[in-house]
Design an enzyme around this catalytic site. Structure first.
Site, short mmCIF file in Angstrom:
data_model
loop_
_atom_site.label_atom_id
_atom_site.label_comp_id
_atom_site.label_asym_id
_atom_site.label_seq_id
_atom_site.Cartn_x
_atom_site.Cartn_y
_atom_site.Cartn_z
N PHE A 244 -2.27 2.75 -4.62
CA PHE A 244 -2.61 4.07 -4.08
C PHE A 244 -4.07 4.01 -3.59
CE2 PHE A 244 0.98 7.01 -4.09
CZ PHE A 244 1.95 6.08 -4.41
N ASP B 199 -4.01 12.28 8.29
CA ASP B 199 -4.13 12.53 6.84
C ASP B 199 -3.01 13.43 6.35
OD1 ASP B 199 -6.32 10.98 6.34
OD2 ASP B 199 -7.74 12.64 6.13
N SER C 141 0.84 -1.20 0.00
CA SER C 141 0.00 0.00 0.00
C SER C 141 0.87 1.24 0.00
CB SER C 141 -0.85 -0.02 1.27
OG SER C 141 -1.46 1.23 1.49
N ARG D 95 -5.51 12.92 -3.69
CA ARG D 95 -5.07 11.52 -3.73
C ARG D 95 -5.06 11.00 -5.16
NH1 ARG D 95 -4.45 13.04 0.63
NH2 ARG D 95 -4.91 12.05 2.65
N LYS E 239 2.31 -3.69 6.64
CA LYS E 239 2.71 -3.71 5.23
C LYS E 239 4.23 -3.52 5.10
CE LYS E 239 -1.31 -4.46 3.51
NZ LYS E 239 -1.61 -5.79 2.96
N TYR F 251 -1.52 -0.63 10.95
CA TYR F 251 -1.79 -1.25 9.65
C TYR F 251 -0.60 -1.03 8.70
CZ TYR F 251 -3.45 -1.57 4.86
OH TYR F 251 -3.54 -1.87 3.51
P1 NAD Z 1 -10.91 -6.66 1.55
O1 NAD Z 1 -11.09 -6.62 3.01
O2 NAD Z 1 -12.07 -6.38 0.69
O3 NAD Z 1 -10.32 -8.09 1.10
C1 NAD Z 1 -9.47 -8.85 1.92
C2 NAD Z 1 -9.97 -10.29 1.89
O4 NAD Z 1 -9.10 -11.08 2.69
C3 NAD Z 1 -11.38 -10.44 2.47
O5 NAD Z 1 -12.17 -11.25 1.62
C4 NAD Z 1 -11.16 -11.13 3.82
O6 NAD Z 1 -12.24 -11.96 4.17
C5 NAD Z 1 -9.88 -11.90 3.55
N1 NAD Z 1 -9.06 -12.17 4.73
C6 NAD Z 1 -8.63 -11.27 5.67
N2 NAD Z 1 -7.89 -11.89 6.59
C7 NAD Z 1 -7.81 -13.20 6.23
C8 NAD Z 1 -7.20 -14.34 6.78
N3 NAD Z 1 -6.52 -14.28 7.93
N4 NAD Z 1 -7.33 -15.52 6.15
C9 NAD Z 1 -8.04 -15.62 4.99
N5 NAD Z 1 -8.67 -14.57 4.43
C10 NAD Z 1 -8.55 -13.38 5.05
O7 NAD Z 1 -9.69 -5.68 1.19
P2 NAD Z 1 -9.21 -5.13 -0.21
O8 NAD Z 1 -9.57 -3.71 -0.30
O9 NAD Z 1 -9.63 -6.05 -1.29
O10 NAD Z 1 -7.65 -5.19 0.00
C11 NAD Z 1 -6.87 -6.28 -0.48
C12 NAD Z 1 -5.43 -6.07 -0.07
O11 NAD Z 1 -4.98 -4.82 -0.60
C13 NAD Z 1 -5.19 -6.00 1.42
O12 NAD Z 1 -3.97 -6.64 1.70
C14 NAD Z 1 -5.09 -4.52 1.71
O13 NAD Z 1 -4.29 -4.26 2.83
C15 NAD Z 1 -4.43 -4.03 0.43
N6 NAD Z 1 -4.71 -2.61 0.12
C16 NAD Z 1 -6.01 -2.18 0.07
C17 NAD Z 1 -6.27 -0.83 -0.21
C18 NAD Z 1 -7.68 -0.30 -0.23
O14 NAD Z 1 -7.87 0.90 -0.04
N7 NAD Z 1 -8.70 -1.12 -0.49
C19 NAD Z 1 -5.22 0.05 -0.47
C20 NAD Z 1 -3.91 -0.45 -0.44
C21 NAD Z 1 -3.67 -1.78 -0.13
C1 WQD Z 2 -9.11 10.11 0.72
C2 WQD Z 2 -9.31 11.61 0.93
C3 WQD Z 2 -9.55 12.23 3.24
C4 WQD Z 2 -13.36 10.11 3.84
C5 WQD Z 2 -6.56 5.14 3.04
C6 WQD Z 2 -5.54 4.42 3.88
C7 WQD Z 2 -4.46 3.82 3.01
C8 WQD Z 2 -5.04 2.95 1.90
C9 WQD Z 2 -6.12 3.67 1.14
C10 WQD Z 2 -5.03 0.64 2.55
C11 WQD Z 2 -8.52 12.17 2.11
C12 WQD Z 2 -10.83 12.50 2.49
C13 WQD Z 2 -12.21 10.63 3.29
C14 WQD Z 2 -14.38 11.00 4.27
C15 WQD Z 2 -13.05 12.84 3.52
N1 WQD Z 2 -5.64 1.76 2.42
N2 WQD Z 2 -12.05 11.98 3.13
N3 WQD Z 2 -14.18 12.34 4.07
O1 WQD Z 2 -6.69 8.25 3.62
O2 WQD Z 2 -5.74 8.42 1.27
O3 WQD Z 2 -5.92 6.21 2.35
O4 WQD Z 2 -7.08 4.21 2.07
O5 WQD Z 2 -3.89 0.38 2.34
O6 WQD Z 2 -3.64 3.08 3.85
O7 WQD Z 2 -4.97 5.34 4.81
O8 WQD Z 2 -7.98 7.35 1.63
O9 WQD Z 2 -10.34 7.32 0.97
O10 WQD Z 2 -9.78 7.48 3.42
O11 WQD Z 2 -9.34 9.43 1.94
O12 WQD Z 2 -12.91 14.06 3.39
O13 WQD Z 2 -15.42 10.59 4.78
O14 WQD Z 2 -10.70 11.84 1.25
O15 WQD Z 2 -9.29 13.23 4.18
O16 WQD Z 2 -8.13 13.47 1.75
P1 WQD Z 2 -6.54 7.67 2.28
P2 WQD Z 2 -9.44 7.83 2.02
#
Ligand code: NAD
Ligand code: WQD
Length: 335
Positions: A176, A292, A123, A229, A151, A147
């Site tokens: 991102f 943030d 991430s 973002r 990572k 969190y």
């Molecule tokens: P999500 O929660 O929708 O998907 C994660 C999946 O993993 C879920 O289906 C959950 O049930 C499963 N899971 C969690 N822990 C588990 C375990 N111990 N054993 C088996 N299954 C398990 O999340 P997502 O948004 O699809 O994110 C996927 C990956 O990408 C994650 O590693 C997350 O950290 C990373 N990521 C997400 C974002 C985001 O904003 N969505 C941003 C950057 C990185």
């Molecule tokens: C985006 C923008 C907020 C909600 C997060 C995690 C990051 C990654 C992605 C997993 C910011 C603004 C948001 C709201 C708002 N996840 N905002 N009102 O913070 O860039 O990243 O998700 O890896 O680790 O930190 O994403 O979507 O929360 O926010 O004004 O109700 O929207 O302040 O500027 P962020 P976000």
């Protein structure tokens, strides 16, 4: 390739599985449904028209993984993690246990089964507060919450494993801000409770589930005072995973930013969503959210060079697809 997709029933995993199946890969989904459900697995099958093998289990269960991996798996894509930043601040041990212990169990199982190809979901959170934008992969890394620490630690663990075993091949993908949904509108993001991310919150306001959006701060040093973002369509992320699979097998660890390479402010997102949905998104400005940053967007040129990948879809398209999903399924997979 035969691919084990841990966390394949989640938001990014489900879209990636559909794309993998469309490319003819043999997919085994492994998920404990802690943040997903059987409905998602069924929809993956329907959308791809392919048969999907699903095994319910936890990545901390090394034995279960070893059994699956021994069945001719070529590569693993590891999405399974808990991802809520504020949840990780409240329950850090739960996050360390799930994300770190879970990944170590998976790596052990891979080693025992002789499977040496891994794509890992990292991430942009590993950059903490960026010193400069656009952010390159060589920017300083720092964890600003538990969190993010999970990572950062796992990136380092996987990097060390690649050093000790030259045949181990890993691609670490730093997403991102994932957004949007499958163009069919049948799968998408289904947050548990109030969304903490911007796009799903805006979508729930537009569909009438929430009264208004709280915008966290309008006094940032950005073009309109709101946070900026790099939003990246989930189908673009899915495409990058398919391309990453093709680059495995050469040994070594490669880290790649996955972003569009441009930033959008919160107000720009609101306006794009209003255009895409034809609905108003009322909002009010409130105080900044702790932790943030003002702005963060990627330099995605390394992913272009190594994978031949770049984002195809713009913010408007992310909003249109997110709206198709949200309006068709106001209560997510429960409707
Ligand atoms: P999500 O929660 O929708 O998907 C994660 C999946 O993993 C879920 O289906 C959950 O049930 C499963 N899971 C969690 N822990 C588990 C375990 N111990 N054993 C088996 N299954 C398990 O999340 P997502 O948004 O699809 O994110 C996927 C990956 O990408 C994650 O590693 C997350 O950290 C990373 N990521 C997400 C974002 C985001 O904003 N969505 C941003 C950057 C990185
Ligand atoms: C985006 C923008 C907020 C909600 C997060 C995690 C990051 C990654 C992605 C997993 C910011 C603004 C948001 C709201 C708002 N996840 N905002 N009102 O913070 O860039 O990243 O998700 O890896 O680790 O930190 O994403 O979507 O929360 O926010 O004004 O109700 O929207 O302040 O500027 P962020 P976000």
């Amino acid at each position: 390739m035969k691919v084990l997709v841990c966390g394949g029933a989640g938001y990014i995993g489900s879209h990636t599985c559909v794309t993998l199946l469309e490319h003819g890969h043999d997919v085994v989904i492994f998920d404990n449904f802690s943040n997903s459900s059987q409905v998602v697995v069924d929809r993956i099958g329907e959308l791809s028209g392919a048969s999907v093998r699903f095994v319910r289990g936890d990545v901390r269960d090394q034995d279960a993984l070893e059994t699956l991996l021994a069945d001719g798996v070529d590569a693993v894509i590891h999405f399974a993690a808990l991802k809520d930043v504020s949840g990780s601040c409240q329950q850090p041990l739960v996050y360390f246990e799930n994300n770190i212990v879970g990944t170590i169990a998976l790596l052990h199982a891979m080693q025992s089964a002789g499977v040496k190809n891994l794509v890992f979901s990292s991430s942009a959170t590993v950059y903490g507060e960026p010193e400069a934008v656009p952010i390159t992969e060589s920017a300083p890394l720092r964890a600003t919450n538990p969190y993010g620490l999970t990572k950062l630690v796992m990136e380092q663990v996987i990097g060390e494993l690649c050093k000790t075993d030259p045949e181990f091949s890993a691609i670490l993908l730093r997403y991102f801000n994932p957004a949007g949904a499958h163009p069919s509108g049948h799968i998408g993001e289904d947050p548990n409770g109030a969304p903490s991310n911007l796009l799903p919150y805006v979508a729930q306001v537009a569909v009438g589930l929430r009264d208004r959006l709280d915008i966290f701060g309008n006094d940032y040093p950005t073009r309109d005072g709101t946070g900026v973002r790099d939003y990246i369509h989930v189908m673009d992320l899915a495409d990058a995973h398919v391309k990453a699979l093709q680059k495995l097998g050469q040994g070594g660890c490669v880290t790649l930013n996955l972003g569009a390479g441009r930033g959008h402010s919160v107000l720009e997102v609101v306006s794009a969503f209003e255009c895409a949905s034809g609905r108003r998104v009322p909002y009010q400005f409130v105080a900044r959210r702790h932790g943030d940053v003002a702005e963060a967007w990627a330099d995605p040129s390394r992913a272009e060079k190594i994978l031949g990948w770049h984002a195809q879809y713009n913010l408007r398209r992310m909003c249109e697809d997110a709206w198709r999903w949200q309006s068709g399924h106001p209560n997510g997979y429960r409707s």
